[in-house]
Design an enzyme around this catalytic site. Structure first.
Site, PDB file in Angstrom:
ATOM      1  N   HIS A  69     -21.535  -7.989   9.452  1.00 53.00           N
ATOM      2  CA  HIS A  69     -21.936  -8.218   8.053  1.00 53.00           C
ATOM      3  C   HIS A  69     -21.647  -9.647   7.617  1.00 53.00           C
ATOM      4  O   HIS A  69     -20.608 -10.205   7.960  1.00 53.00           O
ATOM      5  CB  HIS A  69     -21.213  -7.235   7.117  1.00 53.00           C
ATOM      6  CG  HIS A  69     -21.738  -5.845   7.228  1.00 53.00           C
ATOM      7  ND1 HIS A  69     -21.479  -5.047   8.315  1.00 53.00           N
ATOM      8  CD2 HIS A  69     -22.543  -5.123   6.411  1.00 53.00           C
ATOM      9  CE1 HIS A  69     -22.097  -3.882   8.155  1.00 53.00           C
ATOM     10  NE2 HIS A  69     -22.750  -3.908   7.008  1.00 53.00           N
ATOM     11  N   PRO A  70     -22.564 -10.202   6.835  1.00 59.73           N
ATOM     12  CA  PRO A  70     -22.342 -11.556   6.321  1.00 59.73           C
ATOM     13  C   PRO A  70     -21.332 -11.540   5.184  1.00 59.73           C
ATOM     14  O   PRO A  70     -21.170 -10.535   4.501  1.00 59.73           O
ATOM     15  CB  PRO A  70     -23.724 -11.949   5.788  1.00 59.73           C
ATOM     16  CG  PRO A  70     -24.346 -10.648   5.378  1.00 59.73           C
ATOM     17  CD  PRO A  70     -23.831  -9.616   6.353  1.00 59.73           C
ATOM     18  N   SER A  86     -30.020  -7.905   3.383  1.00 66.16           N
ATOM     19  CA  SER A  86     -28.808  -8.566   2.902  1.00 66.16           C
ATOM     20  C   SER A  86     -29.117  -9.514   1.750  1.00 66.16           C
ATOM     21  O   SER A  86     -28.379  -9.573   0.767  1.00 66.16           O
ATOM     22  CB  SER A  86     -28.131  -9.335   4.030  1.00 66.16           C
ATOM     23  OG  SER A  86     -27.550  -8.432   4.929  1.00 66.16           O
ATOM     24  N   GLU A  89     -29.559  -7.422  -1.305  1.00 68.06           N
ATOM     25  CA  GLU A  89     -28.301  -6.827  -1.751  1.00 68.06           C
ATOM     26  C   GLU A  89     -27.438  -7.859  -2.472  1.00 68.06           C
ATOM     27  O   GLU A  89     -26.867  -7.573  -3.533  1.00 68.06           O
ATOM     28  CB  GLU A  89     -27.566  -6.217  -0.549  1.00 68.06           C
ATOM     29  CG  GLU A  89     -28.246  -4.931  -0.081  1.00 68.06           C
ATOM     30  CD  GLU A  89     -27.957  -4.540   1.354  1.00 68.06           C
ATOM     31  OE1 GLU A  89     -28.597  -3.597   1.828  1.00 68.06           O
ATOM     32  OE2 GLU A  89     -27.102  -5.182   1.998  1.00 68.06           O
ATOM     33  N   GLN A  90     -27.380  -9.039  -1.916  1.00 63.27           N
ATOM     34  CA  GLN A  90     -26.548 -10.082  -2.543  1.00 63.27           C
ATOM     35  C   GLN A  90     -27.158 -10.493  -3.882  1.00 63.27           C
ATOM     36  O   GLN A  90     -26.439 -10.696  -4.863  1.00 63.27           O
ATOM     37  CB  GLN A  90     -26.409 -11.281  -1.593  1.00 63.27           C
ATOM     38  CG  GLN A  90     -25.773 -10.871  -0.262  1.00 63.27           C
ATOM     39  CD  GLN A  90     -24.685 -11.799   0.227  1.00 63.27           C
ATOM     40  OE1 GLN A  90     -24.222 -12.695  -0.481  1.00 63.27           O
ATOM     41  NE2 GLN A  90     -24.243 -11.586   1.460  1.00 63.27           N
ATOM     42  N   PHE A 121     -15.000  -9.013   4.251  1.00 62.86           N
ATOM     43  CA  PHE A 121     -14.865  -8.078   3.137  1.00 62.86           C
ATOM     44  C   PHE A 121     -16.193  -7.346   2.947  1.00 62.86           C
ATOM     45  O   PHE A 121     -17.219  -7.991   2.713  1.00 62.86           O
ATOM     46  CB  PHE A 121     -14.503  -8.844   1.863  1.00 62.86           C
ATOM     47  CG  PHE A 121     -14.455  -7.982   0.633  1.00 62.86           C
ATOM     48  CD1 PHE A 121     -13.339  -7.197   0.368  1.00 62.86           C
ATOM     49  CD2 PHE A 121     -15.522  -7.950  -0.257  1.00 62.86           C
ATOM     50  CE1 PHE A 121     -13.291  -6.399  -0.770  1.00 62.86           C
ATOM     51  CE2 PHE A 121     -15.471  -7.158  -1.400  1.00 62.86           C
ATOM     52  CZ  PHE A 121     -14.358  -6.379  -1.650  1.00 62.86           C
ATOM     53  N   ILE A 122     -16.159  -6.014   3.049  1.00 64.72           N
ATOM     54  CA  ILE A 122     -17.389  -5.232   2.890  1.00 64.72           C
ATOM     55  C   ILE A 122     -17.286  -4.370   1.644  1.00 64.72           C
ATOM     56  O   ILE A 122     -16.358  -3.562   1.503  1.00 64.72           O
ATOM     57  CB  ILE A 122     -17.636  -4.281   4.089  1.00 64.72           C
ATOM     58  CG1 ILE A 122     -17.508  -4.999   5.428  1.00 64.72           C
ATOM     59  CG2 ILE A 122     -19.009  -3.612   3.941  1.00 64.72           C
ATOM     60  CD1 ILE A 122     -18.596  -5.939   5.760  1.00 64.72           C
TER      61      ILE A 122
HETATM   62  N1  GUN Z   1     -21.210  -7.852   3.089  1.00 62.12           N
HETATM   63  C1  GUN Z   1     -20.419  -7.310   2.184  1.00 62.12           C
HETATM   64  N2  GUN Z   1     -21.099  -6.437   1.412  1.00 62.12           N
HETATM   65  C2  GUN Z   1     -22.342  -6.414   1.858  1.00 62.12           C
HETATM   66  C3  GUN Z   1     -23.530  -5.707   1.461  1.00 62.12           C
HETATM   67  O1  GUN Z   1     -23.582  -4.897   0.540  1.00 62.12           O
HETATM   68  N3  GUN Z   1     -24.610  -5.972   2.183  1.00 62.12           N
HETATM   69  C4  GUN Z   1     -24.603  -6.848   3.210  1.00 62.12           C
HETATM   70  N4  GUN Z   1     -25.716  -7.020   3.861  1.00 62.12           N
HETATM   71  N5  GUN Z   1     -23.537  -7.525   3.587  1.00 62.12           N
HETATM   72  C5  GUN Z   1     -22.405  -7.308   2.915  1.00 62.12           C
END
Ligand code: GUN
Length: 170
Positions: A69-70, A86, A89-90, A121-122
Site C-alpha cells: 500500500h502507498p 488508490s 481513495e486518497q 499506515f493503513i
Molecule cells: N494506504 C493507506 N490507506 C489506504 C487506502 O485507503 N487506499 C490505498 N490505496 N492505500 C492506502
C-alpha cells in the site's frame, strides 16, 4: 469495468483474477486463490471468501500485502503514480488538496509510523476524512506492533469491500 456476480461465478481462473485482482493492492494472488471456492451466493460471500484467503496466508505474505500500500499523501500520491483505485481513495479523503503544513504533518507521521512498525499506515481512506486520518495516525502510533498488524488487515478488508461494491453490477 463492471461485472455481474453470475459472470464471475462462471469465469475461469485467469478471467476471475483479471476482474478481481486489484481488490487487494498489488496482490492478485488473493483473488486467484479464492477462485476455487466459487460459486458465491452473493457479494458478501465473495468478500468473505477473499478475506478468508488473505487471513489464511502466511504471515510474510500478509506483511507484503500491507507493504504494497502507498503512503497516504506520500511521494507516489504527489506524483500521481498510484493505481487508479488508490488515487480515487486518497482524493475522497481530501488528500489530493492538502496545504503545505498538512502535507508536512502527513509526511512526518507516515515516516514515524513506518520507522516504528516496518510497514505503512493503513486506514480505509474512503471511510475517513483528512482530520480523522491524522488523529488515527497519532493514536495508532502508540499501539503495539501486533495490534497494528491486525488493524492493517482489517482496514484492507474494508478497502476491498468498497472496491468490490464498485465492481459489481447490482
Ligand atoms: N494506504 C493507506 N490507506 C489506504 C487506502 O485507503 N487506499 C490505498 N490505496 N492505500 C492506502
Amino acid at each position: 469495468m463492471k461485472f455481474r456476480l453470475e459472470t464471475l461465478n462462471h469465469s475461469d481462473r485467469a478471467a476471475f483474477t483479471a476482474a478481481l485482482g486489484h481488490l487487494f493492492e498489488h496482490s492478485p494472488w488473493v483473488a486467484e486463490e479464492t477462485w476455487p471456492h466459487r460459486p458465491f451466493a452473493d457479494a458478501a460471500q465473495l468478500h468473505a471468501a477473499l478475506c478468508a484467503t488473505m487471513r489464511a496466508a502466511p504471515r510474510e505474505r500478509q506483511l507484503a500485502l500491507i507493504q504494497a500500500h502507498p503512503d497516504l499523501a506520500g511521494r507516489l500520491a504527489q506524483q500521481r503514480a498510484l493505481t487508479a483505485e488508490s488515487n480515487r481513495e486518497q482524493a475522497s479523503a481530501g488528500l489530493d488538496r492538502l496545504g503545505t503544513e498538512e502535507l508536512a504533518a502527513f509526511q512526518s507521521l507516515n515516516a514515524a509510523y513506518r520507522a516504528r512498525f516496518g510497514f505503512p499506515f493503513i486506514i480505509c481512506a474512503r471511510l475517513n476524512a483528512r482530520d480523522a486520518i491524522l488523529a488515527a495516525m497519532r493514536t495508532r502510533a502508540t499501539h503495539s506492533p501486533e495490534r497494528e498488524f491486525q488493524t492493517a488487515l482489517a482496514e484492507i478488508e474494508k478497502i476491498a469491500q468498497l472496491r468490490l461494491n464498485d465492481l459489481l453490477t447490482t
